[in-house]
Write an enzyme that holds these catalytic residues in place. Structure first.
Site, short mmCIF file in Angstrom:
data_model
loop_
_atom_site.label_atom_id
_atom_site.label_comp_id
_atom_site.label_asym_id
_atom_site.label_seq_id
_atom_site.Cartn_x
_atom_site.Cartn_y
_atom_site.Cartn_z
N ASP A 121 0.85 -1.18 0.00
CA ASP A 121 0.00 0.00 0.00
C ASP A 121 0.91 1.26 0.00
O ASP A 121 1.86 1.32 -0.76
CB ASP A 121 -0.96 -0.07 1.20
CG ASP A 121 -2.09 0.93 1.14
OD1 ASP A 121 -3.12 0.61 0.52
OD2 ASP A 121 -1.96 2.02 1.72
N ASP A 250 -7.52 -7.91 -5.18
CA ASP A 250 -7.41 -6.57 -4.60
C ASP A 250 -8.32 -5.61 -5.36
O ASP A 250 -8.30 -5.57 -6.59
CB ASP A 250 -5.95 -6.11 -4.69
CG ASP A 250 -5.70 -4.80 -3.96
OD1 ASP A 250 -6.65 -4.24 -3.37
OD2 ASP A 250 -4.54 -4.35 -3.96
N HIS A 278 -6.60 -7.22 -0.80
CA HIS A 278 -5.58 -6.17 -0.67
C HIS A 278 -4.62 -6.46 0.47
O HIS A 278 -3.40 -6.33 0.31
CB HIS A 278 -6.28 -4.82 -0.45
CG HIS A 278 -5.35 -3.68 -0.26
ND1 HIS A 278 -4.49 -3.23 -1.25
CD2 HIS A 278 -5.11 -2.87 0.82
CE1 HIS A 278 -3.78 -2.21 -0.80
NE2 HIS A 278 -4.14 -1.97 0.45
#
Length: 301
Positions: A121, A250, A278
């Protein structure tokens, strides 16, 4: 802004009461840095894995990975100011450029001469910014569901930045803790337990405490210059061995981003966990740890 974490009742360990020793069975360490207090864990011995989280997570995200890898690696996971158990100085803006500067100082203060960033991320831009500034110290890379370049012009990300980084997102985040309550469950394919969700809610009990989670989506577009710097630094990492580990389900980062990393790192190995979302660290920690060990081999990648 008053930091809520300074007002939270702490145990002698320095951890708030909502942190479970059963779920997070690691020693909490703290480093005073420029008026803030960084929390991190440092477990095991061997080659250094520098584990960097995104939004709205913290070192808790890596708990299951650390437990499976500390017999072979030194696992260091740090919380950015305003996240997890870290506190921020009064003038901190919670931007990715500031987080990268903090991580860079953290690496220096811990004396991490050689390290492998494990990024996810927003940990991608943060960690790869630091790696691009110090390529000679980067042993390898583990890249999972992230990015490392400007995203303006990509409608998939632009709408999200304008929505969640704007007035609507500010309201939903400040008053509904939307990043934790909505996006964490949406980003995992297994149902997190109530105690696990409590550990993701714990750092953000008040509207002001949730400000850091609102800044990140805004900065998808607002941090273009910083992201351009990160992208430029990738050329200095092009020959570094990389494991690209991707959650195949994701909603945020797609095949496009994975393919771009594959084109960037010539010495890469890609693994797609088709059933993972994710937060692949939550969905497939055992499989991810096994892939890291297999890729590392006996003498490193």
């Amino acid at each position: 802004m008053t930091d809520h974490k300074l007002q939270t009742k702490l145990r002698p360990t320095g951890r708030p009461e909502w942190v479970s020793a059963e779920l997070f069975p690691y020693e909490s360490r703290f480093l005073e840095l420029d008026g803030g207090r960084l929390h991190y864990i440092d477990e095991g011995e061997g080659p250094v894995l520098l584990l960097l989280h995104g939004n709205p997570t913290w070192s808790f995200l890596y708990r299951n990975l650390v437990g499976r890898l500390r017999h072979r690696f030194r696992c260091v996971a740090v919380d950015y100011p305003g996240f997890g158990l870290s506190t921020a100085p009064p003038d901190y803006g919670f931007t990715p450029a500031e987080h990268a500067a903090v991580v860079e100082r953290f690496v220096e203060d811990l004396g991490l001469g050689s390290f492998t960033p494990v990024v996810h991320d927003w940990g991608g831009p943060v960690g790869l910014a630091v790696a691009g500034r110090h390529p000679q110290r980067v042993r390898a890379l583990v890249v999972g569901n992230t990015f490392a370049w400007p995203l303006d012009g990509d409608r998939h990300f632009e709408w999200f930045s304008r929505l969640m980084g704007g007035a609507v997102g500010r309201l939903a985040i400040r008053h509904g803790n939307a990043f934790v309550n909505v996006l964490v469950p949406a980003g995992t394919r297994r149902r997190l337990s109530r105690p696990e969700m409590a550990h993701y809610r714990g750092p953000f009990p008040t509207p002001d405490a949730r400000t850091p989670t609102h800044v990140f989506p805004r900065e998808i577009l607002a941090s273009r210059d910083f992201l351009a710097e990160v992208e430029a630094g990738l050329a200095r990492l092009a020959d570094v061995p990389a494991l690209i580990a991707w959650g195949g389900r994701d909603f945020a980062f797609r095949e496009n981003e994975r393919h771009r990393f594959e084109a960037t790192f010539g010495r890469h190995r890609s693994v797609v966990f088709e059933g993972a979302g994710h937060y692949l660290q939550e969905d497939v920690p055992e499989e991810l740890a096994s892939e890291i060990e297999r890729w590392w081999g006996d003498d490193g990648p």
